[in-house]
Scaffold this motif. Structure first.
Motif, PDB file in Angstrom:
ATOM      1  N   ASN A   8      10.355 -16.082  22.219  1.00  0.00           N
ATOM      2  CA  ASN A   8      11.008 -16.019  20.911  1.00  0.00           C
ATOM      3  C   ASN A   8      10.372 -17.079  20.021  1.00  0.00           C
ATOM      4  O   ASN A   8      10.143 -18.204  20.472  1.00  0.00           O
ATOM      5  N   ARG A   9      10.117 -16.729  18.768  1.00  0.00           N
ATOM      6  CA  ARG A   9       9.524 -17.680  17.827  1.00  0.00           C
ATOM      7  C   ARG A   9      10.138 -17.479  16.454  1.00  0.00           C
ATOM      8  O   ARG A   9      10.508 -16.366  16.093  1.00  0.00           O
ATOM      9  N   VAL A  10      10.193 -18.567  15.695  1.00  0.00           N
ATOM     10  CA  VAL A  10      10.611 -18.510  14.298  1.00  0.00           C
ATOM     11  C   VAL A  10       9.444 -19.038  13.471  1.00  0.00           C
ATOM     12  O   VAL A  10       8.914 -20.112  13.758  1.00  0.00           O
ATOM     13  N   GLN A  30      10.451 -13.607  15.723  1.00  0.00           N
ATOM     14  CA  GLN A  30       9.660 -12.756  16.605  1.00  0.00           C
ATOM     15  C   GLN A  30      10.234 -12.861  18.008  1.00  0.00           C
ATOM     16  O   GLN A  30      10.555 -13.948  18.469  1.00  0.00           O
ATOM     17  N   THR A  31      10.367 -11.734  18.670  1.00  0.00           N
ATOM     18  CA  THR A  31      10.754 -11.732  20.078  1.00  0.00           C
ATOM     19  C   THR A  31       9.897 -10.697  20.798  1.00  0.00           C
ATOM     20  O   THR A  31       9.523  -9.683  20.208  1.00  0.00           O
ATOM     21  N   GLY A  32       9.561 -10.971  22.038  1.00  0.00           N
ATOM     22  CA  GLY A  32       8.732 -10.028  22.757  1.00  0.00           C
ATOM     23  C   GLY A  32       8.638 -10.332  24.231  1.00  0.00           C
ATOM     24  O   GLY A  32       9.019 -11.407  24.692  1.00  0.00           O
ATOM     25  N   VAL A  33       8.142  -9.357  24.954  1.00  0.00           N
ATOM     26  CA  VAL A  33       7.918  -9.503  26.389  1.00  0.00           C
ATOM     27  C   VAL A  33       6.446  -9.260  26.679  1.00  0.00           C
ATOM     28  O   VAL A  33       5.791  -8.462  26.017  1.00  0.00           O
ATOM     29  N   ASP A  34       5.941  -9.980  27.650  1.00  0.00           N
ATOM     30  CA  ASP A  34       4.562  -9.845  28.097  1.00  0.00           C
ATOM     31  C   ASP A  34       4.604  -9.817  29.615  1.00  0.00           C
ATOM     32  O   ASP A  34       5.214 -10.691  30.226  1.00  0.00           O
ATOM     33  N   ARG A  51      -2.493  -6.766  31.463  1.00  0.00           N
ATOM     34  CA  ARG A  51      -1.174  -7.163  30.968  1.00  0.00           C
ATOM     35  C   ARG A  51      -0.779  -6.249  29.815  1.00  0.00           C
ATOM     36  O   ARG A  51      -1.634  -5.748  29.083  1.00  0.00           O
ATOM     37  N   PHE A  52       0.503  -6.065  29.646  1.00  0.00           N
ATOM     38  CA  PHE A  52       1.065  -5.241  28.576  1.00  0.00           C
ATOM     39  C   PHE A  52       2.098  -6.066  27.828  1.00  0.00           C
ATOM     40  O   PHE A  52       2.722  -6.956  28.400  1.00  0.00           O
ATOM     41  N   TYR A  53       2.288  -5.766  26.556  1.00  0.00           N
ATOM     42  CA  TYR A  53       3.291  -6.503  25.794  1.00  0.00           C
ATOM     43  C   TYR A  53       3.942  -5.597  24.755  1.00  0.00           C
ATOM     44  O   TYR A  53       3.383  -4.564  24.358  1.00  0.00           O
ATOM     45  N   ALA A  54       5.112  -6.007  24.332  1.00  0.00           N
ATOM     46  CA  ALA A  54       5.838  -5.360  23.237  1.00  0.00           C
ATOM     47  C   ALA A  54       6.537  -6.463  22.467  1.00  0.00           C
ATOM     48  O   ALA A  54       7.064  -7.415  23.057  1.00  0.00           O
ATOM     49  N   ALA A  55       6.528  -6.377  21.136  1.00  0.00           N
ATOM     50  CA  ALA A  55       7.136  -7.414  20.306  1.00  0.00           C
ATOM     51  C   ALA A  55       7.812  -6.781  19.099  1.00  0.00           C
ATOM     52  O   ALA A  55       7.424  -5.702  18.646  1.00  0.00           O
ATOM     53  N   ALA A  56       8.819  -7.480  18.593  1.00  0.00           N
ATOM     54  CA  ALA A  56       9.518  -7.068  17.372  1.00  0.00           C
ATOM     55  C   ALA A  56       9.552  -8.256  16.428  1.00  0.00           C
ATOM     56  O   ALA A  56       9.694  -9.403  16.860  1.00  0.00           O
ATOM     57  N   PHE A  57       9.396  -7.976  15.139  1.00  0.00           N
ATOM     58  CA  PHE A  57       9.379  -8.998  14.106  1.00  0.00           C
ATOM     59  C   PHE A  57      10.421  -8.633  13.055  1.00  0.00           C
ATOM     60  O   PHE A  57      10.429  -7.499  12.565  1.00  0.00           O
ATOM     61  N   SER A 128      -6.234 -14.094  22.138  1.00  0.00           N
ATOM     62  CA  SER A 128      -5.282 -15.088  22.624  1.00  0.00           C
ATOM     63  C   SER A 128      -4.008 -14.348  22.980  1.00  0.00           C
ATOM     64  O   SER A 128      -3.912 -13.132  22.819  1.00  0.00           O
ATOM     65  N   MET A 129      -2.998 -15.077  23.421  1.00  0.00           N
ATOM     66  CA  MET A 129      -1.746 -14.441  23.764  1.00  0.00           C
ATOM     67  C   MET A 129      -1.107 -13.842  22.502  1.00  0.00           C
ATOM     68  O   MET A 129      -0.995 -14.523  21.497  1.00  0.00           O
ATOM     69  N   PRO A 130      -0.703 -12.580  22.532  1.00  0.00           N
ATOM     70  CA  PRO A 130      -0.246 -11.908  21.314  1.00  0.00           C
ATOM     71  C   PRO A 130       1.168 -12.262  20.862  1.00  0.00           C
ATOM     72  O   PRO A 130       1.523 -12.032  19.716  1.00  0.00           O
ATOM     73  N   ILE A 131       1.995 -12.796  21.749  1.00  0.00           N
ATOM     74  CA  ILE A 131       3.375 -13.102  21.340  1.00  0.00           C
ATOM     75  C   ILE A 131       3.668 -14.584  21.510  1.00  0.00           C
ATOM     76  O   ILE A 131       2.961 -15.293  22.138  1.00  0.00           O
TER      77      ILE A 131
END
Length: 131
Positions: A8-10, A30-34, A51-57, A128-131
């Motif tokens: 989670n990021r602000v 922003q919140t997401g899983v990797d 690796r797979f990821y999904a994020a929401a903003f 780099s790391m996407p989330i």
């Protein structure tokens, strides 16, 4: 075992023009899983983990983009506005065990993501790391 993380990021940013009358700002959550698969592969003598990821903003202030509707001379004055209030992203990446390139300027991740919302979509190349 499955290697996963939840992030989670602000974000907040703004600007105020000194020599002209322009200012704007935005804030986002922003919140997401990797998660990585419990396997490794070798490509060009480099071991990596898929690796797979999904994020929401969610944007607290709408982010406005302007784009030309048509590139023809007749339509140069017609501008279409796109406002983002939220967006979503999914993607895949390869996380290498060792840095590719120089230790201070190399990359450890290469990937591809697709970010979308109601009126806008973009493809991102990741180093780099996407989330």
């Amino acid at each position: 075992s499955l290697d996963a993380m939840w992030v989670n990021r602000v974000y907040t940013a703004s600007y105020d023009g000194i020599s002209h009358n322009a200012s704007d700002g935005y804030s986002a959550l922003q919140t997401g899983v990797d998660f990585g698969l419990p396997v490794t592969y070798t490509l060009l003598e480099r071991r990596f983990q898929p690796r797979f990821y999904a994020a929401a903003f969610w944007y607290f202030n709408d982010i406005d983009f302007f784009r030309d509707k048509d590139l023809s001379i007749q339509a140069q004055n017609e501008i279409d506005q796109v406002s983002l209030t939220d967006s979503y992203e999914v993607g895949v990446r390869l996380k290498f065990e060792k840095v590719i390139g120089w230790s201070g300027a190399g990359v450890k991740t290469i990937g591809l993501g697709y970010r979308f919302t109601k009126d806008f979509s973009a493809i991102r190349f990741l180093f780099s790391m996407p989330i």
